[in-house]
Design an enzyme around this catalytic site. Structure first.
Site, mmCIF file in Angstrom:
data_model
loop_
_atom_site.group_PDB
_atom_site.id
_atom_site.type_symbol
_atom_site.label_atom_id
_atom_site.label_comp_id
_atom_site.label_asym_id
_atom_site.label_seq_id
_atom_site.Cartn_x
_atom_site.Cartn_y
_atom_site.Cartn_z
ATOM 1 N N ASP A 257 5.611 6.003 -0.451
ATOM 2 C CA ASP A 257 6.150 7.332 -1.140
ATOM 3 C C ASP A 257 4.966 8.102 -1.896
ATOM 4 O OD1 ASP A 257 4.517 5.243 -4.111
ATOM 5 O OD2 ASP A 257 3.777 6.385 -2.566
ATOM 6 N N GLU B 177 1.064 -0.744 -0.039
ATOM 7 C CA GLU B 177 0.284 -0.060 -0.335
ATOM 8 C C GLU B 177 0.697 1.128 0.420
ATOM 9 O OE1 GLU B 177 -2.295 3.239 0.097
ATOM 10 O OE2 GLU B 177 -1.190 2.586 1.697
ATOM 11 N N HIS B 178 0.777 1.990 -1.306
ATOM 12 C CA HIS B 178 2.050 2.730 -1.747
ATOM 13 C C HIS B 178 1.935 4.334 -0.535
ATOM 14 C CE1 HIS B 178 0.193 5.725 -3.436
ATOM 15 N NE2 HIS B 178 -1.156 5.481 -4.044
ATOM 16 N N SER B 179 1.070 4.190 0.078
ATOM 17 C CA SER B 179 0.752 5.680 1.076
ATOM 18 C C SER B 179 1.835 5.651 1.797
ATOM 19 C CB SER B 179 -0.488 6.105 1.048
ATOM 20 O OG SER B 179 -1.427 5.413 2.034
#
Length: 164
Positions: A160, A155-157
């Site tokens: 990045d 889950e990128h948040s």
């Protein structure tokens, strides 16, 4: 940013989500067949001890009917998921504790029943799972397939996105 790779989850909100990191987490979360299991102090286990825990989890899940697939809710519209999460927590105090354990885990593992035969199939299953086994709000989920293929869903948040 790297401090949020582990023990971090996105909590759904009706207007905006909250990124929450649990700095005192000491457990991992394992999902198999819609059932959630928690292993405390997994960092203290030897590889053979961890393997034994995972074998017990597979055996326990095999002896039970498939679970409700609550993780699927993490893939729906965020406002709907926020409302559903509130309903789950109001429905039963056990749900509050289970959600807390899932969300605060250092990391998640899915012991998938699938056996992808191609890299494309593994990627598709790693990105979407069976629709009900990946907790998409978790910063990282490692998915181990029956045939030994391993893939990670991020889950990128937490890593990045621009986060204060």
């Amino acid at each position: 940013q790297y401090l949020r790779i582990f023990s971090t989850t996105r909590i759904p909100g009706e207007q905006v989500d909250e990124l929450r990191t649990y700095s005192n987490s000491k457990h991992i979360c394992v999902e198999r067949s819609g059932h959630w299991y928690f292993i405390d102090h997994a960092e203290l286990l030897s590889p053979s001890q961890l393997l034994q825990h995972l074998k017990l989890i597979k055996a326990d899940a095999a002896a039970r009917p498939r679970g409700p697939g609550v993780a699927a809710l993490t893939g729906i519209d965020r406002t709907k998921w926020a409302k559903a999460r509130e309903q789950l927590m109001r429905a039963d105090l056990a749900n509050v504790r289970t959600l807390e354990l899932i969300e605060s885990a250092i990391t998640h593992f899915v012991l998938s029943e699938a056996s992808p035969s191609t890299p494309d199939e593994a990627q598709a299953l790693g990105q979407c799972g069976g629709g009900a086994d990946i907790w998409f709000d978790k910063s990282g989920t490692n998915i181990a397939f029956e045939n030994g293929v391993l893939i990670t869903n991020i889950e990128h948040s937490a890593a990045d996105a621009v986060v204060p």
